[in-house]
Design a protein around this motif. Sequence first.
Motif, PDB file in Angstrom:
ATOM      1  N   ASP A  27       0.840  -1.196   0.000  1.00  0.00           N
ATOM      2  CA  ASP A  27       0.000   0.000   0.000  1.00  0.00           C
ATOM      3  C   ASP A  27       0.880   1.253   0.000  1.00  0.00           C
ATOM      4  O   ASP A  27       2.102   1.163   0.103  1.00  0.00           O
ATOM      5  CB  ASP A  27      -0.956  -0.007   1.197  1.00  0.00           C
ATOM      6  CG  ASP A  27      -0.254  -0.210   2.529  1.00  0.00           C
ATOM      7  OD1 ASP A  27       0.842   0.340   2.721  1.00  0.00           O
ATOM      8  OD2 ASP A  27      -0.809  -0.922   3.382  1.00  0.00           O
ATOM      9  N   THR A  28       0.229   2.410  -0.131  1.00  0.00           N
ATOM     10  CA  THR A  28       0.995   3.647  -0.247  1.00  0.00           C
ATOM     11  C   THR A  28       1.727   3.996   1.039  1.00  0.00           C
ATOM     12  O   THR A  28       2.785   4.616   0.994  1.00  0.00           O
ATOM     13  CB  THR A  28       0.101   4.820  -0.695  1.00  0.00           C
ATOM     14  OG1 THR A  28      -1.027   4.942   0.182  1.00  0.00           O
ATOM     15  CG2 THR A  28      -0.395   4.614  -2.124  1.00  0.00           C
ATOM     16  N   GLU A  29       1.207   3.605   2.182  1.00  0.00           N
ATOM     17  CA  GLU A  29       1.904   3.859   3.450  1.00  0.00           C
ATOM     18  C   GLU A  29       3.198   3.045   3.509  1.00  0.00           C
ATOM     19  O   GLU A  29       4.246   3.557   3.921  1.00  0.00           O
ATOM     20  CB  GLU A  29       1.003   3.534   4.639  1.00  0.00           C
ATOM     21  CG  GLU A  29       1.581   3.972   5.957  1.00  0.00           C
ATOM     22  CD  GLU A  29       1.757   5.477   6.091  1.00  0.00           C
ATOM     23  OE1 GLU A  29       2.689   5.898   6.792  1.00  0.00           O
ATOM     24  OE2 GLU A  29       0.973   6.248   5.495  1.00  0.00           O
ATOM     25  N   ARG A  32       5.721   4.778   1.276  1.00  0.00           N
ATOM     26  CA  ARG A  32       6.347   5.932   1.926  1.00  0.00           C
ATOM     27  C   ARG A  32       7.431   5.485   2.911  1.00  0.00           C
ATOM     28  O   ARG A  32       8.519   6.043   2.945  1.00  0.00           O
ATOM     29  CB  ARG A  32       5.311   6.759   2.670  1.00  0.00           C
ATOM     30  CG  ARG A  32       4.498   7.673   1.805  1.00  0.00           C
ATOM     31  CD  ARG A  32       3.578   8.539   2.677  1.00  0.00           C
ATOM     32  NE  ARG A  32       2.719   9.373   1.889  1.00  0.00           N
ATOM     33  CZ  ARG A  32       3.028  10.597   1.464  1.00  0.00           C
ATOM     34  NH1 ARG A  32       4.203  11.101   1.753  1.00  0.00           N
ATOM     35  NH2 ARG A  32       2.175  11.293   0.755  1.00  0.00           N
ATOM     36  N   SER A  48       2.830  14.581  -3.291  1.00  0.00           N
ATOM     37  CA  SER A  48       1.592  13.837  -3.519  1.00  0.00           C
ATOM     38  C   SER A  48       1.941  12.515  -4.168  1.00  0.00           C
ATOM     39  O   SER A  48       2.992  12.368  -4.802  1.00  0.00           O
ATOM     40  CB  SER A  48       0.661  14.618  -4.444  1.00  0.00           C
ATOM     41  OG  SER A  48       0.276  15.821  -3.838  1.00  0.00           O
ATOM     42  N   VAL A  56      -4.009  10.096  -5.019  1.00  0.00           N
ATOM     43  CA  VAL A  56      -4.698   9.386  -3.942  1.00  0.00           C
ATOM     44  C   VAL A  56      -4.473  10.127  -2.625  1.00  0.00           C
ATOM     45  O   VAL A  56      -3.465  10.814  -2.450  1.00  0.00           O
ATOM     46  CB  VAL A  56      -4.239   7.918  -3.823  1.00  0.00           C
ATOM     47  CG1 VAL A  56      -4.558   7.153  -5.096  1.00  0.00           C
ATOM     48  CG2 VAL A  56      -2.770   7.813  -3.489  1.00  0.00           C
ATOM     49  N   HIS A  57      -5.419   9.976  -1.738  1.00  0.00           N
ATOM     50  CA  HIS A  57      -5.334  10.579  -0.410  1.00  0.00           C
ATOM     51  C   HIS A  57      -5.501   9.452   0.591  1.00  0.00           C
ATOM     52  O   HIS A  57      -6.351   8.584   0.422  1.00  0.00           O
ATOM     53  CB  HIS A  57      -6.415  11.639  -0.226  1.00  0.00           C
ATOM     54  CG  HIS A  57      -6.354  12.714  -1.264  1.00  0.00           C
ATOM     55  ND1 HIS A  57      -5.439  13.744  -1.208  1.00  0.00           N
ATOM     56  CD2 HIS A  57      -7.051  12.904  -2.399  1.00  0.00           C
ATOM     57  CE1 HIS A  57      -5.603  14.531  -2.254  1.00  0.00           C
ATOM     58  NE2 HIS A  57      -6.580  14.041  -2.997  1.00  0.00           N
ATOM     59  N   GLY A  58      -4.682   9.469   1.612  1.00  0.00           N
ATOM     60  CA  GLY A  58      -4.752   8.385   2.589  1.00  0.00           C
ATOM     61  C   GLY A  58      -3.989   7.170   2.098  1.00  0.00           C
ATOM     62  O   GLY A  58      -3.192   7.235   1.165  1.00  0.00           O
ATOM     63  N   ASN A  59      -4.252   6.051   2.712  1.00  0.00           N
ATOM     64  CA  ASN A  59      -3.541   4.813   2.393  1.00  0.00           C
ATOM     65  C   ASN A  59      -4.335   4.015   1.365  1.00  0.00           C
ATOM     66  O   ASN A  59      -5.488   3.670   1.605  1.00  0.00           O
ATOM     67  CB  ASN A  59      -3.334   3.993   3.677  1.00  0.00           C
ATOM     68  CG  ASN A  59      -2.372   2.862   3.487  1.00  0.00           C
ATOM     69  OD1 ASN A  59      -1.554   2.871   2.575  1.00  0.00           O
ATOM     70  ND2 ASN A  59      -2.451   1.891   4.355  1.00  0.00           N
ATOM     71  N   GLU A  60      -3.716   3.738   0.219  1.00  0.00           N
ATOM     72  CA  GLU A  60      -4.364   2.997  -0.859  1.00  0.00           C
ATOM     73  C   GLU A  60      -3.647   1.680  -1.098  1.00  0.00           C
ATOM     74  O   GLU A  60      -2.412   1.630  -1.109  1.00  0.00           O
ATOM     75  CB  GLU A  60      -4.336   3.804  -2.161  1.00  0.00           C
ATOM     76  CG  GLU A  60      -5.159   5.062  -2.131  1.00  0.00           C
ATOM     77  CD  GLU A  60      -6.646   4.805  -2.222  1.00  0.00           C
ATOM     78  OE1 GLU A  60      -7.058   3.824  -2.887  1.00  0.00           O
ATOM     79  OE2 GLU A  60      -7.404   5.579  -1.616  1.00  0.00           O
ATOM     80  N   LYS A  61      -4.408   0.633  -1.328  1.00  0.00           N
ATOM     81  CA  LYS A  61      -3.848  -0.676  -1.651  1.00  0.00           C
ATOM     82  C   LYS A  61      -3.238  -0.618  -3.046  1.00  0.00           C
ATOM     83  O   LYS A  61      -3.790   0.017  -3.945  1.00  0.00           O
ATOM     84  CB  LYS A  61      -4.945  -1.737  -1.593  1.00  0.00           C
ATOM     85  CG  LYS A  61      -4.442  -3.132  -1.817  1.00  0.00           C
ATOM     86  CD  LYS A  61      -5.507  -4.143  -1.464  1.00  0.00           C
ATOM     87  CE  LYS A  61      -5.136  -5.557  -1.808  1.00  0.00           C
ATOM     88  NZ  LYS A  61      -3.814  -5.987  -1.449  1.00  0.00           N
TER      89      LYS A  61
END
Length: 77
Positions: A27-29, A32, A48, A56-61
Amino acid sequence: MTIRVLFFGRLKDYIGKKTLFLDSIEDTESLRNTLADRFPRLRREIFSIAVNQEIVHGNEKLSDGDEIALLPPVAGG
Protein backbone atom coordinates in the motif's frame (compact mmCIF):
# COMPACT_ATOMS: atom_id res chain seq x y z
CA MET A 1 4.28 -8.15 -6.99
CA THR A 2 6.25 -5.34 -8.61
CA ILE A 3 5.35 -1.67 -8.85
CA ARG A 4 7.01 1.09 -10.85
CA VAL A 5 7.71 4.34 -9.01
CA LEU A 6 8.30 7.53 -10.98
CA PHE A 7 9.98 10.55 -9.38
CA PHE A 8 9.49 14.11 -10.59
CA GLY A 9 11.12 17.47 -9.93
CA ARG A 10 13.55 17.70 -7.05
CA LEU A 11 12.53 14.21 -5.86
CA LYS A 12 14.19 12.79 -8.97
CA ASP A 13 17.36 14.66 -8.04
CA TYR A 14 17.34 13.23 -4.50
CA ILE A 15 16.87 9.66 -5.71
CA GLY A 16 19.33 9.97 -8.58
CA LYS A 17 17.02 8.38 -11.13
CA LYS A 18 13.57 8.89 -12.58
CA THR A 19 12.24 5.34 -12.17
CA LEU A 20 12.57 2.69 -9.50
CA PHE A 21 11.01 -0.78 -9.42
CA LEU A 22 10.00 -2.16 -6.02
CA ASP A 23 8.71 -5.54 -4.92
CA SER A 24 6.35 -6.52 -2.10
CA ILE A 25 4.87 -3.09 -1.44
CA GLU A 26 1.25 -3.58 -0.40
CA ASP A 27 0.00 0.00 0.00
CA THR A 28 0.99 3.65 -0.25
CA GLU A 29 1.90 3.86 3.45
CA SER A 30 4.35 0.96 3.03
CA LEU A 31 5.73 2.72 -0.03
CA ARG A 32 6.35 5.93 1.93
CA ASN A 33 8.09 4.00 4.71
CA THR A 34 10.24 1.96 2.34
CA LEU A 35 11.33 5.03 0.41
CA ALA A 36 12.05 6.98 3.61
CA ASP A 37 14.25 4.12 4.84
CA ARG A 38 16.17 3.97 1.55
CA PHE A 39 16.28 7.72 0.96
CA PRO A 40 16.10 9.51 4.36
CA ARG A 41 15.90 12.95 2.78
CA LEU A 42 12.37 12.10 1.57
CA ARG A 43 11.16 12.21 5.19
CA ARG A 44 11.48 16.00 5.05
CA GLU A 45 9.79 16.39 1.68
CA ILE A 46 6.16 17.10 0.91
CA PHE A 47 4.79 15.26 -2.11
CA SER A 48 1.59 13.84 -3.52
CA ILE A 49 1.20 10.26 -4.66
CA ALA A 50 -0.58 9.28 -7.85
CA VAL A 51 -1.51 5.67 -8.51
CA ASN A 52 -2.05 4.92 -12.19
CA GLN A 53 -2.27 8.65 -12.93
CA GLU A 54 -4.81 9.48 -10.20
CA ILE A 55 -3.88 11.40 -7.06
CA VAL A 56 -4.70 9.39 -3.94
CA HIS A 57 -5.33 10.58 -0.41
CA GLY A 58 -4.75 8.39 2.59
CA ASN A 59 -3.54 4.81 2.39
CA GLU A 60 -4.36 3.00 -0.86
CA LYS A 61 -3.85 -0.68 -1.65
CA LEU A 62 -1.41 -1.33 -4.52
CA SER A 63 -1.50 -4.09 -7.11
CA ASP A 64 1.07 -5.78 -9.30
CA GLY A 65 2.06 -3.55 -12.20
CA ASP A 66 0.79 -0.30 -10.68
CA GLU A 67 2.55 2.87 -11.74
CA ILE A 68 3.16 5.24 -8.85
CA ALA A 69 4.21 8.85 -9.32
CA LEU A 70 5.68 11.01 -6.55
CA LEU A 71 4.87 14.62 -7.27
CA PRO A 72 6.42 17.55 -5.38
CA PRO A 73 4.48 20.80 -5.06
CA VAL A 74 4.60 22.91 -8.22
CA ALA A 75 4.73 26.70 -8.30
CA GLY A 76 3.34 28.48 -11.30
CA GLY A 77 3.74 31.97 -12.52
